[in-house]
Motif scaffolding. Structure first.
Motif, PDB file in Angstrom:
ATOM      1  N   THR B  40      31.698  63.650  24.146  1.00 44.30           N
ATOM      2  CA  THR B  40      31.639  64.672  25.179  1.00 44.30           C
ATOM      3  C   THR B  40      30.378  65.516  25.048  1.00 44.30           C
ATOM      4  O   THR B  40      29.698  65.814  26.025  1.00 44.30           O
ATOM      5  CB  THR B  40      32.858  65.606  25.079  1.00 44.30           C
ATOM      6  N   ALA B  44      27.654  65.636  27.878  1.00 37.60           N
ATOM      7  CA  ALA B  44      27.297  66.882  28.551  1.00 37.60           C
ATOM      8  C   ALA B  44      25.803  67.133  28.439  1.00 37.60           C
ATOM      9  O   ALA B  44      25.140  67.515  29.412  1.00 37.60           O
ATOM     10  CB  ALA B  44      28.071  68.050  27.939  1.00 37.60           C
ATOM     11  N   ARG B  47      23.903  64.811  30.697  1.00 40.01           N
ATOM     12  CA  ARG B  47      24.011  65.254  32.084  1.00 40.01           C
ATOM     13  C   ARG B  47      22.991  66.367  32.366  1.00 40.01           C
ATOM     14  O   ARG B  47      22.392  66.419  33.427  1.00 40.01           O
ATOM     15  CB  ARG B  47      25.403  65.792  32.369  1.00 40.01           C
ATOM     16  N   ARG B 239      39.583  73.980  40.730  1.00 40.93           N
ATOM     17  CA  ARG B 239      39.037  72.825  41.422  1.00 40.93           C
ATOM     18  C   ARG B 239      38.031  73.230  42.490  1.00 40.93           C
ATOM     19  O   ARG B 239      37.074  72.534  42.748  1.00 40.93           O
ATOM     20  CB  ARG B 239      40.191  72.067  42.081  1.00 40.93           C
ATOM     21  N   THR B 242      34.578  73.192  41.340  1.00 36.91           N
ATOM     22  CA  THR B 242      34.018  71.847  41.236  1.00 36.91           C
ATOM     23  C   THR B 242      33.649  71.306  42.613  1.00 36.91           C
ATOM     24  O   THR B 242      32.585  70.719  42.800  1.00 36.91           O
ATOM     25  CB  THR B 242      35.027  70.897  40.570  1.00 36.91           C
ATOM     26  N   LEU B 297      27.906  71.130  37.253  1.00 35.87           N
ATOM     27  CA  LEU B 297      29.051  70.239  37.003  1.00 35.87           C
ATOM     28  C   LEU B 297      29.212  69.982  35.516  1.00 35.87           C
ATOM     29  O   LEU B 297      30.334  69.958  34.994  1.00 35.87           O
ATOM     30  CB  LEU B 297      28.855  68.922  37.761  1.00 35.87           C
ATOM     31  N   SER B 298      28.089  69.799  34.861  1.00 39.85           N
ATOM     32  CA  SER B 298      28.128  69.579  33.422  1.00 39.85           C
ATOM     33  C   SER B 298      28.723  70.803  32.733  1.00 39.85           C
ATOM     34  O   SER B 298      29.550  70.688  31.825  1.00 39.85           O
ATOM     35  CB  SER B 298      26.703  69.298  32.950  1.00 39.85           C
ATOM     36  N   SER B 301      32.485  70.869  33.121  1.00 41.20           N
ATOM     37  CA  SER B 301      33.249  69.967  32.251  1.00 41.20           C
ATOM     38  C   SER B 301      33.282  70.508  30.830  1.00 41.20           C
ATOM     39  O   SER B 301      34.278  70.358  30.125  1.00 41.20           O
ATOM     40  CB  SER B 301      32.686  68.539  32.333  1.00 41.20           C
ATOM     41  N   ARG B 304      35.949  73.222  30.869  1.00 40.88           N
ATOM     42  CA  ARG B 304      37.313  72.668  30.868  1.00 40.88           C
ATOM     43  C   ARG B 304      37.682  72.122  29.488  1.00 40.88           C
ATOM     44  O   ARG B 304      38.776  72.315  28.996  1.00 40.88           O
ATOM     45  CB  ARG B 304      37.418  71.574  31.923  1.00 40.88           C
ATOM     46  N   ARG B 305      36.696  71.475  28.864  1.00 38.92           N
ATOM     47  CA  ARG B 305      36.946  70.891  27.555  1.00 38.92           C
ATOM     48  C   ARG B 305      37.218  71.998  26.525  1.00 38.92           C
ATOM     49  O   ARG B 305      38.143  71.893  25.718  1.00 38.92           O
ATOM     50  CB  ARG B 305      35.728  70.051  27.177  1.00 38.92           C
TER      51      ARG B 305
END
Lengths: 556, 309, 213
Positions: B40, B44, B47, B239, B242, B297-298, B301, B304-305
């Protein structure tokens, strides 16, 4: 091929050229000569074209005529000074007086769209005080319209023409934002700005009737300006917003008929003294169009010429002339310039010629002359430039050819100066006749002392500005004139004016005038926007009068 | 071209010199339980490398065109081309690099890009102030654009953040300068989006917003920026965020098509490309939004992680 | 006075088939360059006189000869349509003017204007330009005004309508559909003339101008 436009009328058989599309045609409503239309309009420039659109859009039946051809700019206009002479009014005229006026490209168009086909697109508002110059400033004559009312119509004209202008205008009362942003300044304009800055006066980007972004409406699309610099020889880009590209398409869409190559020679009046229609020459013959109202919009020379040529037993001095003022008070705008040479190439042929402006001296009353003037950046094409050198310096031979080689390095500013009304300056009829057998106009003009004092002042100020940018070999071009005005003065009093504030004749209530000849004073700004604004106002007023039943036999 | 070569040589030498001084902990991806997180982190970072490269690509073509238009009248006008080219190189390298730990040469290039952008902005400000009229609308519209060099800085910052993310050890929370990496990147991206949107707004205002589509880059990115800012501050993102950031990425690509349409509406269209490509809307400009949105976006994520632990 | 700008190798016509020229422009220039080289408006004698006059106002080798363009313009139309008290409409003014010039030359030198030496021709024109009396028959036309309005008004305009003249002064020439992009002071579009000095030395400029299309 543009010559086709002059060989035979293009608007016929129910269709007219669509100048917004390559090779396009649009449907056109047609009226028979015997059909008494609500309005016949003579001339299709800033006055006539605008009225044709606005009157037709209100539901009136309209026939607009123009002596000129219906050119298709995007496919017929050359990038060439000589080839484009066909858009000017070069029919015979006589000029005299102490300062015979230069006629042609500076002030006379002959085409559908009138002079707006070749205008430099400079779209300025009058200074508010000028509408009452007699009362407030002590010269000229008062307009019969209040400036605040004009302010509304100026804004409307600017909106409909998508004027590209600065975000804030340095002079006069606040105005709304121009619909499009100002164009990029070229070298000549930057030098005007620098000269102004260094001599401590204000300057700004000139509001221009040429697009700074693409435009689209129901009638078609236009691309933005490509800065080709041939504006005064016709815009082959169609970025120029003119009567031809804006109002004529609207007029057609609204059901007006527009007749090209239709030279109106005489307005007829009936036993009751009302106008009954116009005699016009088209397709090799004289015809007569019946109309309930006649609007003349032929500008300051052709409008009085038509009224004078329409003299009959009942009106032996010409129509609408009980005041004796038809043709009188002809004004021009002085157009003197100062030029100098820069070490850096300026290449002022690029872009609209007048991208920057200083109206400083229009808003300064502490001078020993009446009235005001502005100056604009310049971008003369080679033939024009040769004309400056031969005219101002009398050069020819090797001297001329050598000096012409500095063309790319030259920079100049040119005034547009108010001249004062004077009854001795006038349009009358000469004995010469033109190709239609009509008596041609005699244009008599002499500068007055006030006009000369202003020109001297302007030359001195412009010289200072050119000097401030470190130009060398500075010289004056003292003799030149441009726009016209006067000759059909509008006013509040039938004895001192020809028409009222609505352009309606005091003598013949169904005869109207709508063009620059209405101006009681010309002010120190280019006149086109004021003519557009007057036409928009007049169309609105006619609509109101019609609703109130104040129009002759014509009610909506 | 020799100028570019020289610049690259200087930059490369500097980078190598720096790399000797810094202790690097570059290692292949970890094994066992840490594999997931390791992947991940690298993903990331990659990205972000890609985002940086995207922005740099936009800058490279845009500055090449604009400075060609300006006749490269000043030698310094080659700088953004060289810098953007190097940044693209660094980003491509980063994209292919599946190892942990910041890469010194990439780091140096990214830092250089960040600095060059700032110097360029100063240069453009100077250019504007020396024009007649100074800081006027005329000069903001038509003189050297203020926002353009800043885009190089943004690509540099994005790349720099990519290296910081990559520098995290598997098994520890991803941090940048001690703060949660996702939130830092989200915050930075939000500010960058706002700046880029302001630039687009200025130029679309110059075009009088003559087409309603011209409103998109002054509405969608600011909304995305606001959502990203909220994510940056709260450490969580829904969401909606995103979607908007993803839509902004798509808008950047669609912008090229819109701009191509804009070019075609100029006199002569693409047949007259030597004028219309320069006078019309710039084709390479909109993908900056895509680059920034990819960074966003990266960031999302990563956030979220981090929440999943 | 600094040396005059020069644009070696610059040829406006090289852009004839590019986006800088549209079809009406090509037609107009083609017609101009292929103008008939014989009199249609003037008589042969008038043509000779007008030819000598044109060569005096714009010296040098010019193709097509300016007199051919003048004759064609007068044959096709009456030019700028105004007359003044002292100068008639163009056709009449030119017809009268060249005959008056010839009568001046005959009056003072006993031969037509075209057969005078350049110095004598120039001297006569200078006399007219200064408004001094001449030995010719001018009728109601004022010689000085004819010189100003017609001679200086029309002949240079004919020359500067030629690509040859545009090359000489570095003018960008026809520009549609393609106009200009680089409006900034001193900036040159790749399809504009390069000038010795601002754009390099003579060789560099000549090389640049070969690529001006």
């Amino acid at each position: 091929m543009w010559s086709d436009a002059l060989n035979a009328p293009r608007a016929r058989d129910g269709k007219a050229p669509d100048v917004l599309h390559q090779g396009g045609w649009v449907e056109m409503r047609e009226y028979r000569d015997t059909e008494e239309v609500d309005f016949v309009i003579v001339g299709t420039g800033a006055g006539g074209g605008t009225l044709a659109a606005r009157l037709a859009e209100q539901g009136f039946s309209v026939v607009a005529m123009d002596a000129g051809g219906w050119f298709r700019p995007i496919e017929e206009f050359a990038s060439d000074e000589t080839a484009q002479e066909m858009i000017y009014w070069n029919d015979h005229r006589v000029t005299d007086g102490a300062n015979p006026l230069t006629m042609g490209g500076n002030n006379s168009g002959k085409a559908i769209g009138g002079s707006t086909v070749h205008y430099a697109m400079v779209a300025l508002r009058f200074r508010p005080e000028w509408f009452k110059s007699r009362t407030l400033l002590g010269y000229g004559a008062d307009w019969p319209i209040d400036w605040r009312e004009m302010w509304h119509w100026y804004a409307e004209a600017e909106r409909q023409l998508s004027i590209a202008g600065p975000l804030s205008y340095p002079w006069g009362p606040k105005r709304g934002r121009y619909p499009f942003r100002a164009h990029e300044l070229n070298g000549a304009a930057k030098l005007l700005a620098e000269g102004a800055q260094k001599t401590g006066i204000e300057w700004t980007e000139t509001p221009l009737a040429t697009l700074s972004a693409p435009y689209r409406d129901a009638n078609g699309t236009s691309p933005p300006c490509v800065y080709r610099g041939f504006c005064r020889f016709g815009c082959s880009t169609n970025a120029k917003r003119s009567s031809l590209t804006v109002f004529i398409p609207r007029a057609l869409a609204a059901g007006a008929e527009v007749r090209d190559l239709a030279m109106v020679g005489k307005i007829e009046t009936g036993p009751d003294g009302r106008a009954t229609g116009v005699h016009y020459h088209r397709d090799g013959e004289w015809r007569f169009q019946k109309a309930k109202n006649v609007i003349v919009a032929g500008y300051a020379v052709e409008t009085p010429r038509l009224l004078l040529n329409s003299a009959n037993d009942r009106f032996p001095d010409g129509l609408a002339n009980s005041s004796g003022l038809v043709g009188k008070n002809l004004m021009t705008q002085s157009n003197s310039a100062v030029w100098g040479r820069m070490d850096t190439p300026v290449r002022s042929y690029k872009g609209p010629p007048s991208l920057a402006i200083s109206e400083h001296w229009n808003y300064d009353d502490n001078n020993d002359f009446h009235g005001g003037y502005l100056w604009l950046g310049q971008g003369p094409m080679p033939i024009e430039w040769a004309g400056v050198l031969t005219g101002a310096k009398g050069l020819w031979g090797d001297a001329l050819r050598e000096e012409m080689r500095d063309y790319n390095h030259m920079v100049g500013v040119k005034m547009v100066g108010e001249t004062l009304p004077n009854e001795a300056n006038r349009v009358t009829l000469a004995d010469d006749v033109d190709q239609y057998g009509l008596k041609v106009a005699r244009i008599t003009f002499s500068y007055g002392d006030n006009d000369k004092a202003m020109i001297d002042h302007a030359l001195q100020q412009m010289r200072a500005s050119i000097d401030a940018v470190d130009a060398s070999d500075i010289f004056d071009q003292p003799d030149d004139n441009c726009h016209l005005g006067g000759t059909i003065r509008m006013g509040d009093d039938p004895t001192t004016s020809v028409v009222n504030a609505d352009g309606r004749s005091w003598d013949i209530p169904n005869l109207w005038v709508c063009d620059g000849s209405l101006f009681p004073t010309v002010g120190g700004v280019n006149p086109s926007l004021t003519i557009y604004a007057l036409a928009l106002r007049m169309a609105d007023r006619i609509g109101e009068m019609s609703k109130r039943g104040e129009l002759y036999r014509c009610r909506m | 071209m020799t100028r570019i070569a020289r610049l690259i040589a200087i930059a490369a030498t500097t980078a190598l010199t720096l790399s000797k001084k810094r202790q690097l902990q570059r290692s292949p991806a970890a094994t066992g339980a840490l594999v997931g997180q390791s992947r991940t982190i690298v993903t990331a970072a990659r990205r972000l490398n890609r985002a940086s490269g995207m922005i740099a690509g936009s800058v490279l073509i845009d500055s090449a065109m604009e400075h060609y238009r300006g006749n490269f009248s000043n030698r310094a006008m080659w700088t953004p081309l060289a810098t953007a080219a190097m940044t693209i190189g660094a980003s491509a390298h980063g994209l292919g690099d599946r190892q942990h730990g910041a890469h010194t040469v990439r780091d140096t290039i990214y830092s250089t890009a960040g600095a060059v952008g700032l110097v360029g902005t100063a240069f453009h400000i100077y250019n504007i102030t020396k024009q007649v009229g100074g800081l006027s609308w005329q000069n903001l519209f038509y003189a050297a654009p203020l926002g353009a060099p800043a885009a190089i800085t943004l690509s540099g910052i994005t790349g720099f953040l990519a290296e910081r993310v990559r520098h995290n050890r598997p098994g520890t929370p991803e941090l940048i300068f001690g703060y949660p990496a996702g939130q830092v990147v989200a915050g930075g991206t939000a500010l960058s989006l706002l700046a880029t949107s302001a630039e687009a707004g200025l130029l679309h205002f110059r075009g009088a917003f003559h087409n309603p589509a011209m409103l998109l880059p002054v509405t969608m990115p600011p909304i995305s920026a606001a959502l990203l800012l909220r994510a940056a501050l709260t450490g969580s993102a829904g969401r909606m965020t995103t979607y908007f950031v993803g839509a902004t990425a798509a808008m950047g690509l669609a912008g090229v098509v819109f701009h191509a349409y804009g070019v075609s509406r100029n006199k002569g269209g693409f047949k007259n490309w030597r004028q219309t490509l320069f006078a019309g809307p710039p084709l390479p400009a909109p993908p900056s939004f895509t680059g920034l949105a990819l960074a966003g976006l990266s960031a999302l994520s990563l956030i979220r992680r981090a929440r999943r632990g | 006075m600094a040396e005059k700008p020069s644009f070696p190798g610059y040829d406006t016509m090289a852009r004839r088939d590019t986006q800088s020229w549209n079809e009406p422009t090509r037609q107009a220039i083609d017609a101009r360059l292929s103008v008939p080289r014989e009199p249609r408006f003037f008589t042969v004698e008038e043509w000779d006189c007008a030819d000598a006059l044109c060569q005096l106002i714009i010296p040098g080798v010019i193709d097509p000869p300016l007199v051919a363009l003048l004759d064609a313009a007068l044959h096709d139309g009456d030019g700028h349509g105004t007359r003044t008290q002292t100068v008639p409409y163009r056709r009449e003014a030119w017809r009268q003017g060249v005959n008056a010039l010839d009568s001046c030359a005959r009056g003072s030198h006993g031969k037509p204007f075209a057969q005078l030496g350049k110095d004598d021709q120039s001297a006569l024109l200078e006399t007219i330009q200064r408004g001094e009396p001449t030995a010719g028959q001018w009728g109601a036309m004022e010689p000085q005004d004819f010189f100003k309005r017609c001679v200086l008004g029309d002949i240079p305009a004919l020359f500067y309508s030629l690509p040859q003249a545009w090359n000489e002064i570095g003018f960008g020439g026809p520009a549609s559909p393609r106009g200009y992009v680089r409006l900034e002071l001193g900036h040159r579009d790749p399809w504009e003339a390069a000038e010795v000095g601002p754009d390099g030395d003579s060789d560099t400029v000549e090389r640049k101008n070969r690529h001006v299309v």
